[in-house]
Write a protein that holds these residues in place. Structure first.
Motif, PDB file in Angstrom:
ATOM      1  N   GLY A  53      32.903  49.179  35.979  1.00 44.09           N
ATOM      2  CA  GLY A  53      33.882  50.003  36.496  1.00 44.09           C
ATOM      3  C   GLY A  53      35.090  50.273  35.799  1.00 44.09           C
ATOM      4  O   GLY A  53      35.393  49.155  35.020  1.00 44.09           O
ATOM      5  N   VAL A  54      35.689  51.520  35.862  1.00 49.27           N
ATOM      6  CA  VAL A  54      36.854  51.689  35.039  1.00 49.27           C
ATOM      7  C   VAL A  54      37.912  51.971  36.238  1.00 49.27           C
ATOM      8  O   VAL A  54      37.703  53.044  36.922  1.00 49.27           O
ATOM      9  N   GLU A  55      39.129  51.419  36.256  1.00 42.64           N
ATOM     10  CA  GLU A  55      40.152  51.453  37.412  1.00 42.64           C
ATOM     11  C   GLU A  55      40.945  52.936  36.900  1.00 42.64           C
ATOM     12  O   GLU A  55      41.105  53.110  35.872  1.00 42.64           O
ATOM     13  N   SER A  56      41.143  53.588  38.166  1.00 42.41           N
ATOM     14  CA  SER A  56      42.286  54.420  37.865  1.00 42.41           C
ATOM     15  C   SER A  56      43.638  53.880  37.700  1.00 42.41           C
ATOM     16  O   SER A  56      44.034  52.689  37.586  1.00 42.41           O
ATOM     17  N   GLU A  57      44.509  54.889  37.008  1.00 45.35           N
ATOM     18  CA  GLU A  57      45.626  54.296  36.596  1.00 45.35           C
ATOM     19  C   GLU A  57      46.911  54.678  37.421  1.00 45.35           C
ATOM     20  O   GLU A  57      47.983  54.211  37.306  1.00 45.35           O
ATOM     21  N   HIS A  58      46.304  55.121  38.822  1.00 45.74           N
ATOM     22  CA  HIS A  58      47.377  55.524  39.811  1.00 45.74           C
ATOM     23  C   HIS A  58      47.938  53.969  40.402  1.00 45.74           C
ATOM     24  O   HIS A  58      47.189  53.079  40.468  1.00 45.74           O
ATOM     25  N   ALA A  59      49.248  54.239  40.751  1.00 43.76           N
ATOM     26  CA  ALA A  59      49.745  52.911  41.036  1.00 43.76           C
ATOM     27  C   ALA A  59      48.962  52.463  42.641  1.00 43.76           C
ATOM     28  O   ALA A  59      48.407  51.361  42.729  1.00 43.76           O
ATOM     29  N   LEU A  60      48.675  53.298  43.465  1.00 50.67           N
ATOM     30  CA  LEU A  60      47.869  53.282  44.634  1.00 50.67           C
ATOM     31  C   LEU A  60      46.294  53.624  44.413  1.00 50.67           C
ATOM     32  O   LEU A  60      46.202  55.020  44.159  1.00 50.67           O
ATOM     33  N   ARG A  61      45.467  52.565  44.017  1.00 49.29           N
ATOM     34  CA  ARG A  61      44.196  52.979  43.429  1.00 49.29           C
ATOM     35  C   ARG A  61      43.033  51.801  44.166  1.00 49.29           C
ATOM     36  O   ARG A  61      43.648  50.884  44.840  1.00 49.29           O
ATOM     37  N   VAL A  62      41.970  52.267  44.095  1.00 52.12           N
ATOM     38  CA  VAL A  62      40.742  51.651  44.502  1.00 52.12           C
ATOM     39  C   VAL A  62      40.541  50.677  43.319  1.00 52.12           C
ATOM     40  O   VAL A  62      40.149  50.888  42.041  1.00 52.12           O
ATOM     41  N   ALA A  63      40.490  49.184  43.526  1.00 53.01           N
ATOM     42  CA  ALA A  63      40.079  48.243  42.589  1.00 53.01           C
ATOM     43  C   ALA A  63      38.531  48.228  42.148  1.00 53.01           C
ATOM     44  O   ALA A  63      37.864  48.817  42.954  1.00 53.01           O
ATOM     45  N   GLY A  64      38.658  47.713  40.768  1.00 56.57           N
ATOM     46  CA  GLY A  64      36.990  47.899  40.458  1.00 56.57           C
ATOM     47  C   GLY A  64      36.183  46.649  41.136  1.00 56.57           C
ATOM     48  O   GLY A  64      36.896  45.751  41.594  1.00 56.57           O
ATOM     49  N   ARG A  65      35.000  46.950  41.256  1.00 52.26           N
ATOM     50  CA  ARG A  65      34.102  46.127  42.153  1.00 52.26           C
ATOM     51  C   ARG A  65      33.229  45.335  41.192  1.00 52.26           C
ATOM     52  O   ARG A  65      32.141  44.730  41.889  1.00 52.26           O
ATOM     53  N   THR A  66      33.329  45.289  39.783  1.00 49.07           N
ATOM     54  CA  THR A  66      32.286  44.812  39.066  1.00 49.07           C
ATOM     55  C   THR A  66      31.701  43.287  39.476  1.00 49.07           C
ATOM     56  O   THR A  66      32.630  42.243  39.652  1.00 49.07           O
ATOM     57  N   GLY A  67      30.554  43.177  39.510  1.00 49.30           N
ATOM     58  CA  GLY A  67      29.983  41.817  39.892  1.00 49.30           C
ATOM     59  C   GLY A  67      29.885  41.707  41.349  1.00 49.30           C
ATOM     60  O   GLY A  67      29.082  40.663  41.787  1.00 49.30           O
ATOM     61  N   ARG A  68      30.502  42.536  42.202  1.00 50.28           N
ATOM     62  CA  ARG A  68      30.257  42.440  43.868  1.00 50.28           C
ATOM     63  C   ARG A  68      28.993  42.952  44.331  1.00 50.28           C
ATOM     64  O   ARG A  68      28.557  43.813  43.695  1.00 50.28           O
TER      65      ARG A  68
END
Length: 260
Positions: free
Chosen positions: A125-140
Motif C-alpha cells: 500500500g501507499v499512504e495518502s499524504e493528507h493529515a486525515l488519511r486511511v492508514a496502510g494495511r500491508t500484511g493484514r
C-alpha cells in the motif's frame, strides 16, 4: 482452456490410483460439474472404484458434492492451491509503481491485495499524504466480503467457488455493524459489482472509512489481485467514487499489461 496432458517420460513404477485421482481433478478444467458416471467412463473403471476415488477427494477438500444433484464440484482445496501459486509470484514488485501513481493522482491511500481463502490479504500500500488519511494495511487480513478490494475479487468467482469459501448462510466475522451478515446479501452485492465493474465499501471494514476496489484480471491467468483506493467517508461522496473507479480501472489494466 485445453486440459493438461501428462508430460515427460512415464514413471517406471506408476501408481494407478494416484494417476486416476489426478485425472479426475483435470476433468474440472472442462466442466464445473462432474457426474459419477462421467468419472467412471473417463477412467474406464467400475462405478464403485470411481466412487471411492471421489470420496477421497471430497475428504481432502479437493472436491465437494452437491447434495441435491449429487454431482461433484471443485472444492476449496483446489481454489487455495491455485491462489497460493499466484501468491508465490511476487506481484508487489510489479505493482509498486502502479500504486504510487494511483496515490499521487488521487491523493488517497492505494492498496494491493489477493484472496487468501475466505479472507483478503493486503500485500502492499501507499499512504495518502493528507493529515486525515486511511492508514496502510500491508500484511493484514480481513474478511473479503467486508472490503471493496475483497468484493472485487469475490465477484470474479463462480457461484460454486463462492459457496465453497462461505458454506454457511450466516457470515459471522463482522468488523463493524455495517458489514454484510448473510451469504445471500453478499451474492446480491456481488451482482452489483459485476454490473458496474467496481466494488465499494462504506464503513464495512472500519468505521468512518470508504473505499473502491477493482480486480486485476490477467488475460491468461484470470483474476490475480485487486487494487483499491481508501479515504475517510467525508472525502468519498458518490461522484468521487465514480472518479476513483475510473482511475482504478486504468491502473488495473496497466498492472495486467505489466504482468504479461
Amino acid at each position: 482452456m485445453a486440459a493438461f496432458e501428462p508430460s515427460g517420460e512415464r514413471p517406471q513404477y506408476p501408481i494407478e490410483s494416484v494417476g486416476n485421482a489426478l485425472r479426475l481433478l483435470m476433468m474440472f478444467q472442462k466442466t464445473p460439474r462432474v457426474r459419477l458416471s462421467a468419472a467412471r467412463d473417463e477412467l474406464g473403471v467400475a462405478q464403485s472404484t470411481a466412487h471411492r476415488l471421489m470420496a477421497m477427494l471430497v475428504y481432502y477438500g479437493f472436491v465437494r458434492q452437491d447434495p441435491l444433484s449429487r454431482t461433484y464440484l471443485a472444492g476449496p482445496a483446489l481454489l487455495d492451491i491455485g491462489l497460493s501459486v499466484v501468491r508465490s509470484m511476487d506481484i508487489r514488485t510489479v505493482a509498486r509503481e502502479v500504486l504510487e501513481s494511483l496515490c499521487r493522482t488521487t491523493g488517497e491511500t492505494a492498496h494491493l491485495a489477493q484472496l487468501e481463502g475466505p479472507n483478503v490479504r493486503f500485500l502492499d500500500g501507499v499512504e495518502s499524504e493528507h493529515a486525515l488519511r486511511v492508514a496502510g494495511r500491508t500484511g493484514r487480513t480481513l474478511p473479503a466480503y467486508a472490503t471493496s478490494i475483497g468484493k472485487a475479487l469475490l465477484a470474479e468467482l463462480d457461484p460454486a467457488q463462492l459457496r465453497a469459501l462461505y458454506p454457511d448462510e450466516r457470515l459471522l466475522d463482522r468488523p463493524t455493524t455495517k458489514t454484510l451478515s448473510t451469504r445471500t446479501a453478499l451474492e446480491a452485492e456481488l451482482e452489483k459489482v459485476r454490473r458496474r465493474g467496481y466494488a465499494t465499501n462504506s464503513g464495512e471494514s472500519e468505521d468512518g472509512v470508504s473505499s473502491v476496489g477493482v480486480a486485476v484480471v490477467h488475460p491468461e491467468r484470470g483474476p490475480v489481485a485487486a487494487l483499491s483506493l481508501a479515504a475517510p467517508l467525508a472525502r468519498m461522496p458518490a461522484p468521487m467514487v465514480r472518479v476513483a473507479a475510473g482511475h482504478l480501472r486504468n491502473a488495473a489494466a496497466e498492472l495486467s499489461r505489466r504482468l504479461t
